[in-house]
Design an enzyme around this catalytic site. Structure first.
Site, PDB file in Angstrom:
ATOM      1  N   GLY A 235       1.271  -0.912  -0.058  1.00 15.10           N
ATOM      2  CA  GLY A 235       0.250  -0.225   0.066  1.00 15.10           C
ATOM      3  C   GLY A 235       1.024   1.490   0.133  1.00 15.10           C
TER       4      GLY A 235
ATOM      5  N   ARG B 146      13.175   9.762  -3.004  1.00 18.70           N
ATOM      6  CA  ARG B 146      14.072  11.224  -3.104  1.00 18.70           C
ATOM      7  C   ARG B 146      15.823  11.248  -2.025  1.00 18.70           C
ATOM      8  NH1 ARG B 146      15.149  16.211  -0.212  1.00 18.70           N
ATOM      9  NH2 ARG B 146      15.726  18.102  -1.830  1.00 18.70           N
TER      10      ARG B 146
ATOM     11  N   ARG C  41       0.696  -5.354  -5.161  1.00 21.25           N
ATOM     12  CA  ARG C  41       1.419  -6.594  -4.330  1.00 21.25           C
ATOM     13  C   ARG C  41       1.931  -7.566  -5.327  1.00 21.25           C
ATOM     14  NH1 ARG C  41      -0.797  -4.459   0.475  1.00 21.25           N
ATOM     15  NH2 ARG C  41      -2.465  -2.981   0.066  1.00 21.25           N
TER      16      ARG C  41
ATOM     17  N   ASP D  63       4.975  -4.566   6.455  1.00 19.93           N
ATOM     18  CA  ASP D  63       4.984  -6.048   6.473  1.00 19.93           C
ATOM     19  C   ASP D  63       5.152  -7.231   5.968  1.00 19.93           C
ATOM     20  OD1 ASP D  63       4.927  -7.106   8.848  1.00 19.93           O
ATOM     21  OD2 ASP D  63       2.700  -8.111   8.145  1.00 19.93           O
TER      22      ASP D  63
ATOM     23  N   THR E 277       4.452   3.098   5.529  1.00 18.91           N
ATOM     24  CA  THR E 277       2.940   2.509   5.148  1.00 18.91           C
ATOM     25  C   THR E 277       1.989   3.167   7.155  1.00 18.91           C
ATOM     26  OG1 THR E 277       0.958   1.028   6.560  1.00 18.91           O
ATOM     27  CG2 THR E 277       3.242   0.488   7.173  1.00 18.91           C
TER      28      THR E 277
ATOM     29  N   ASP F  23       0.339   2.779   8.367  1.00 20.24           N
ATOM     30  CA  ASP F  23      -0.847   1.537   9.598  1.00 20.24           C
ATOM     31  C   ASP F  23      -0.294   1.686  11.284  1.00 20.24           C
ATOM     32  OD1 ASP F  23      -2.272   0.609   7.890  1.00 20.24           O
ATOM     33  OD2 ASP F  23      -1.641  -1.159   7.770  1.00 20.24           O
TER      34      ASP F  23
ATOM     35  N   ASP G  13       2.244  -0.508  12.149  1.00 20.02           N
ATOM     36  CA  ASP G  13       2.789  -1.699  13.068  1.00 20.02           C
ATOM     37  C   ASP G  13       3.950  -2.420  12.386  1.00 20.02           C
ATOM     38  OD1 ASP G  13       2.114  -2.166  10.098  1.00 20.02           O
ATOM     39  OD2 ASP G  13       0.730  -3.328  10.076  1.00 20.02           O
TER      40      ASP G  13
ATOM     41  N   GLY H 235      -6.062   0.799   8.948  1.00 19.45           N
ATOM     42  CA  GLY H 235      -4.809  -0.269  10.065  1.00 19.45           C
ATOM     43  C   GLY H 235      -4.378  -1.516  10.095  1.00 19.45           C
ATOM     44  N   ARG H 236      -5.472  -1.791   9.421  1.00 23.86           N
ATOM     45  CA  ARG H 236      -5.260  -3.570   9.409  1.00 23.86           C
ATOM     46  C   ARG H 236      -5.084  -4.508  10.217  1.00 23.86           C
ATOM     47  NH1 ARG H 236      -2.921  -5.669   4.190  1.00 23.86           N
ATOM     48  NH2 ARG H 236      -0.750  -4.004   4.581  1.00 23.86           N
TER      49      ARG H 236
ATOM     50  N   GLU I 173     -15.731   9.897  20.997  1.00 25.50           N
ATOM     51  CA  GLU I 173     -16.195   9.011  22.495  1.00 25.50           C
ATOM     52  C   GLU I 173     -15.191   8.350  22.971  1.00 25.50           C
ATOM     53  OE1 GLU I 173     -17.930  11.627  21.533  1.00 25.50           O
ATOM     54  OE2 GLU I 173     -18.329  11.617  23.546  1.00 25.50           O
TER      55      GLU I 173
ATOM     56  N   LEU J 176      -9.206   7.716   0.708  1.00 24.37           N
ATOM     57  CA  LEU J 176      -8.640   8.690   0.977  1.00 24.37           C
ATOM     58  C   LEU J 176      -7.477   9.225   2.284  1.00 24.37           C
ATOM     59  CD1 LEU J 176      -9.893  10.555   3.166  1.00 24.37           C
ATOM     60  CD2 LEU J 176     -11.865   9.909   2.308  1.00 24.37           C
TER      61      LEU J 176
HETATM   62  O1  F6P Z   1      -1.533  -1.613   5.131  1.00 24.72           O
HETATM   63  C1  F6P Z   1      -1.917  -0.478   4.496  1.00 24.72           C
HETATM   64  C2  F6P Z   1      -3.522  -0.227   4.168  1.00 24.72           C
HETATM   65  O2  F6P Z   1      -3.721   0.730   3.680  1.00 24.72           O
HETATM   66  C3  F6P Z   1      -4.012  -0.612   5.312  1.00 24.72           C
HETATM   67  O3  F6P Z   1      -4.607  -0.119   6.694  1.00 24.72           O
HETATM   68  C4  F6P Z   1      -5.562  -1.236   4.091  1.00 24.72           C
HETATM   69  O4  F6P Z   1      -5.837  -2.482   5.064  1.00 24.72           O
HETATM   70  C5  F6P Z   1      -5.376  -2.089   2.822  1.00 24.72           C
HETATM   71  O5  F6P Z   1      -3.749  -1.589   3.003  1.00 24.72           O
HETATM   72  C6  F6P Z   1      -5.318  -1.625   1.952  1.00 24.72           C
HETATM   73  O6  F6P Z   1      -4.977  -2.049   0.646  1.00 24.72           O
HETATM   74  P1  F6P Z   1      -5.280  -2.159  -0.721  1.00 24.72           P
HETATM   75  O7  F6P Z   1      -4.955  -0.536  -1.050  1.00 24.72           O
HETATM   76  O8  F6P Z   1      -4.627  -2.860  -1.174  1.00 24.72           O
HETATM   77  O9  F6P Z   1      -7.213  -2.004  -0.981  1.00 24.72           O
END
Ligand code: F6P
Length: 326
Positions: free
Chosen positions: A14, A24, A75, A106, A129, A131, A133, A174-175, A191, A257
């Site tokens: 992603g 760069r 991917r 990852d 990424t 995320d 993570d 955030g996967r 909240e 977005l």
């Molecule tokens: O790994 C980044 C991420 O944006 C995740 O948060 C999300 O689950 C995934 O990629 C979405 O991937 P794709 O663009 O392949 O739908």
């Protein structure tokens, strides 16, 4: 160790804001240190199909402010097979590339680890990424920009939520990691944040309602991390509609977005530091490491640690969110 002459750079998985700043930095730091650089298009796919172009300093001019990645990304399923990796290796040899900088999350660093081991190939990774993570780095490239994008979106949704006195569930990316949801919730005065890290320990939704949720407020916003573990915003909204029909519930899924836009200063600086550090790492004969920043210092994190260890969420932030949302 054989001497490195030419470094290939690619982005994979992603996309994340700040990847261009990283490309760069890698390119310029490499050239500054006397290496040649080649840009590999479409991630590992471009290694297989030989979409590889020599990069000079001008190839990376005027990109630090751009979202996305000029190298494109993909991917790549074929890279998961030994035959695919062999083809990729043959192309690198043909192109005279003798080290790689892989910018991705990852899955991309997992691919890098397998390839580096199989072909004894020097690879340094950069955590790219939204995320956040990856273990071993306080922040990943793109996370801060995505967090700011979430903040702007939630602020806007709050206007309509307040006007209609509604309960909103807003789903963020955030996967299976709650960093965007939890910090996004704190930044926007939500909240609650419903995150996968604690979903198996407590019924976060029930707890929220039982704690007198929405007693004195005329709108409520809950951020939900996308994940089958949380049930996602749709799943939670359905539950509330069934169990607590008094609430006027709406859902908003922010989706892709969150991945776009010009990187924040934090992401540009992080990507620039990490990109330059990747070249330093190769100069120091480091291999199979991801560049991280921990306590504002550059660190080298072995791939196996960055990928395998679950990055822990700071649970004191959950307490902060609860305390401040009364
Ligand atoms: O790994 C980044 C991420 O944006 C995740 O948060 C999300 O689950 C995934 O990629 C979405 O991937 P794709 O663009 O392949 O739908």
């Amino acid at each position: 160790m054989s001497k490195i002459n030419c470094i290939g750079v690619l982005t994979s998985g992603g996309d994340a804001p700040g990847m261009n700043a990283a490309i760069r930095a890698v390119t310029r730091a490499a050239i500054f240190n006397g290496f040649r650089v080649k840009g590999i298009y479409r991630g590992y796919k471009g290694m297989l199909t030989d979409e590889i172009v020599e990069f000079k300093t001008q190839n990376v001019s005027n990109i630090i402010q751009m979202g996305g990645t000029i190298l494109k990304t993909a991917r790549c399923k074929e890279f998961q097979t030994p035959e695919g990796r062999k083809q990729a290796y043959d192309n690198l040899v043909k192109e005279g590339i003798d080290a790689l900088v892989v910018i991705g999350g990852d899955g991309s660093l997992t691919g890098a680890r397998v390839f580096a081991t199989e072909y004894n190939f020097p690879i340094v990774g950069l955590p790219g990424t939204i995320d956040n993570d990856l273990y071993g780095t306080d922040m990943t490239i793109g996370y801060d920009t995505a967090l700011n994008t979430i903040m702007q979106c939630v602020d806007k949704i709050r206007d309509t939520a307040t006007s209609h006195e509604r309960l909103f569930f807003i789903e963020v990316m955030g996967r299976d990691a709650g960093f965007l949801a939890l910090n996004g919730a704190i930044a926007t005065g939500c909240e609650a944040a419903i995150i996968p890290e604690i979903s198996t320990e407590v019924d976060q939704l029930a707890e929220l309602i039982q704690n007198g949720f929405r007693k004195s407020k005329n709108s409520s916003i809950v951020l939900v991390a996308e994940s089958p573990i949380t049930g996602g915003a749709m799943g939670l909204a359905e539950r509330v509609k069934n169990e607590y029909p008094q609430y006027d519930v709406r859902v908003s899924i922010l989706g892709h977005l969150q991945r776009g836009g010009s990187p924040t200063a934090t992401d540009r600086i992080l990507a620039s530091r990490m990109g330059a550090a990747a070249i330093d790492a190769l100069l120091e004969d480091q291999r199979n490491v991801m560049i991280g920043v921990h306590n504002d210092e550059i660190v080298y994190v072995p791939f196996f640690k960055a990928i395998k260890n679950d990055k822990p969420i700071d649970r004191t932030l959950l307490k902060t969110l609860r305390t401040l949302s009364i």
